[in-house]
Design an enzyme around this catalytic site. Structure first.
Site, PDB file in Angstrom:
ATOM      1  N   ASP A  26       3.351  -0.419   3.372  1.00 20.63           N
ATOM      2  CA  ASP A  26       3.010   0.121   4.829  1.00 20.63           C
ATOM      3  C   ASP A  26       1.616  -0.163   5.368  1.00 20.63           C
ATOM      4  O   ASP A  26       0.676  -0.314   4.454  1.00 20.63           O
ATOM      5  CB  ASP A  26       3.098   1.585   4.448  1.00 20.63           C
ATOM      6  N   ASN A  28       0.951  -2.197   8.136  1.00 24.23           N
ATOM      7  CA  ASN A  28       0.975  -3.571   8.718  1.00 24.23           C
ATOM      8  C   ASN A  28       0.708  -3.476  10.255  1.00 24.23           C
ATOM      9  O   ASN A  28      -0.150  -4.208  10.872  1.00 24.23           O
ATOM     10  CB  ASN A  28       2.447  -4.256   8.814  1.00 24.23           C
ATOM     11  N   ARG A  30      -0.779  -0.891  11.896  1.00 25.23           N
ATOM     12  CA  ARG A  30      -2.082  -0.312  12.004  1.00 25.23           C
ATOM     13  C   ARG A  30      -3.136  -1.607  11.924  1.00 25.23           C
ATOM     14  O   ARG A  30      -4.266  -1.516  12.537  1.00 25.23           O
ATOM     15  CB  ARG A  30      -2.396   0.947  11.208  1.00 25.23           C
ATOM     16  N   TRP A  31      -2.880  -2.204  10.904  1.00 32.01           N
ATOM     17  CA  TRP A  31      -3.710  -3.432  10.477  1.00 32.01           C
ATOM     18  C   TRP A  31      -3.910  -4.169  11.838  1.00 32.01           C
ATOM     19  O   TRP A  31      -4.897  -4.708  12.011  1.00 32.01           O
ATOM     20  CB  TRP A  31      -3.292  -4.217   9.389  1.00 32.01           C
ATOM     21  N   ARG A  39       1.864  -5.901  16.836  1.00 32.31           N
ATOM     22  CA  ARG A  39       2.312  -5.351  15.493  1.00 32.31           C
ATOM     23  C   ARG A  39       2.851  -6.640  14.761  1.00 32.31           C
ATOM     24  O   ARG A  39       2.801  -6.603  13.416  1.00 32.31           O
ATOM     25  CB  ARG A  39       3.200  -4.361  15.552  1.00 32.31           C
ATOM     26  N   ASN A  74      14.717   1.171   9.988  1.00 30.21           N
ATOM     27  CA  ASN A  74      13.833   0.576  11.043  1.00 30.21           C
ATOM     28  C   ASN A  74      14.485  -0.401  12.004  1.00 30.21           C
ATOM     29  O   ASN A  74      13.920  -1.017  12.991  1.00 30.21           O
ATOM     30  CB  ASN A  74      13.379  -0.857   9.898  1.00 30.21           C
ATOM     31  N   TRP A  75      15.893  -0.111  12.203  1.00 29.91           N
ATOM     32  CA  TRP A  75      16.624  -0.870  13.427  1.00 29.91           C
ATOM     33  C   TRP A  75      16.166   0.020  14.588  1.00 29.91           C
ATOM     34  O   TRP A  75      16.304  -0.619  15.777  1.00 29.91           O
ATOM     35  CB  TRP A  75      17.913  -0.562  13.151  1.00 29.91           C
ATOM     36  N   ARG A 194       2.136   2.893  -2.811  1.00 31.65           N
ATOM     37  CA  ARG A 194       2.265   3.111  -1.367  1.00 31.65           C
ATOM     38  C   ARG A 194       0.721   3.115  -0.913  1.00 31.65           C
ATOM     39  O   ARG A 194       0.091   3.778  -0.761  1.00 31.65           O
ATOM     40  CB  ARG A 194       3.005   4.405  -0.944  1.00 31.65           C
ATOM     41  N   SER A 202       9.637   8.259   1.804  1.00 31.04           N
ATOM     42  CA  SER A 202      10.408   7.439   2.854  1.00 31.04           C
ATOM     43  C   SER A 202      11.808   6.998   2.631  1.00 31.04           C
ATOM     44  O   SER A 202      11.894   5.737   2.747  1.00 31.04           O
ATOM     45  CB  SER A 202       9.551   6.527   3.510  1.00 31.04           C
TER      46      SER A 202
END
Ligand code: FPP
Length: 246
Positions: A26, A28, A30-31, A39, A74-75, A194, A202
């Site tokens: 988790d 990616n 925000r990075w 994104r 995630n779809w 995590r 999740s």
């Protein structure tokens, strides 16, 4: 130099490294946002981190690594983001197939792959088949995976089997049920990591996480490096696992 202290007389009681580490990759997005990047750049960086961490797991003697690459939820993400993750997966599988005889890593999938493109399904099947002889180290890629979905599918499979064979449904045991999950013969995770600052499961490995140790960190996944992995493993080794006993 040994990566972790070898068992000497003084360290004889030190717990071993986890056999199975599972990671929710988790942070990616925000990075990337922190760097004013799209994104998708975060996912590309996250895929690189996955490669490095998979390698380091092997170096540390961790036999199984399971990563949450794409959930059943995630779809709902924007189409370009979904496509990017699938394309990173394709790159990784092509690379894994190319380097298979050098790396000797068994590749396995958790999830309903029928929703993927025919090309990705074929690559996944090929990677699984070509690597099934390797037993030292295994990577489980969770794609279109959800813990609840996995449990419902297993329950359905059991019901269908009982209907077909006449077996008494009441005969079901935890062990038999576990075999019907995507994880089948894979031992339960010892340590679930995590990154990314959130403290929730999740829908990840809901059944298998029963006795896993959890490790959370604020570090975003693309920044999670070898030293972070070693820190998580050291914390794991310091924990007292009682499995409900005393
Ligand atoms: C969660 O971070 C990450 C994902 C949903 C995708 C993870 C996928 C990869 C790292 C690439 C997979 C490829 C391989 C080869 C394993 P997020 O996007 O929810 O981050 P955020 O919470 O900061 O928005």
């Amino acid at each position: 130099m040994a990566l972790f202290k070898k068992k000497t007389e003084e360290t004889a009681s030190v717990a071993p490294v986890p056999r199975h580490v599972a990671i929710i990759m988790d942070g990616n997005g925000r990075w990337a946002t922190n760097r004013h990047l799209p994104r998708t750049a975060g996912h590309a960086a996250g895929a690189e981190t996955f490669r490095r961490i998979a390698l380091h797991c092997r170096k540390l003697g961790i036999s199984y690594l399971t990563v949450y690459a794409f959930s059943t939820e995630n779809w709902k993400r924007p189409q370009p983001e979904v496509e990017k993750i699938m394309s990173l997966m394709k790159d990784y599988l092509l690379e894994a197939l190319r380097d298979m005889q050098k790396n000797h890593v068994r590749i396995h999938f958790f999830g309903d792959l029928t929703a993927l493109s025919p090309e990705l399904q074929e690559l996944a099947a090929e990677a699984e088949k070509e690597s099934e002889e390797f037993t030292d180290s295994q990577v489980n890629l969770c794609i279109n995976y959800g813990g609840r979905d996995e449990i419902v599918r297993a329950a359905r499979a059991w019901a269908i089997r009982c209907g077909e064979t006449g077996e008494d449904p009441a005969n079901l045991t935890e062990e038999a049920f576990g075999k019907l999950l995507y994880s089948g013969d894979v031992p339960d995770p010892d340590l679930i990591i995590r990154p990314g600052g959130e403290m929730r499961i999740s829908n990840f490995l809901l059944w298998q996480a029963a006795y896993a140790e959890f490790y959370y960190t604020d570090v975003l996944w693309p920044d999670f490096d070898e030293a972070e992995l070693e820190k998580a493993v050291e914390v794991f080794r310091s924990r007292n696992r009682r499995y409900g006993g005393v």
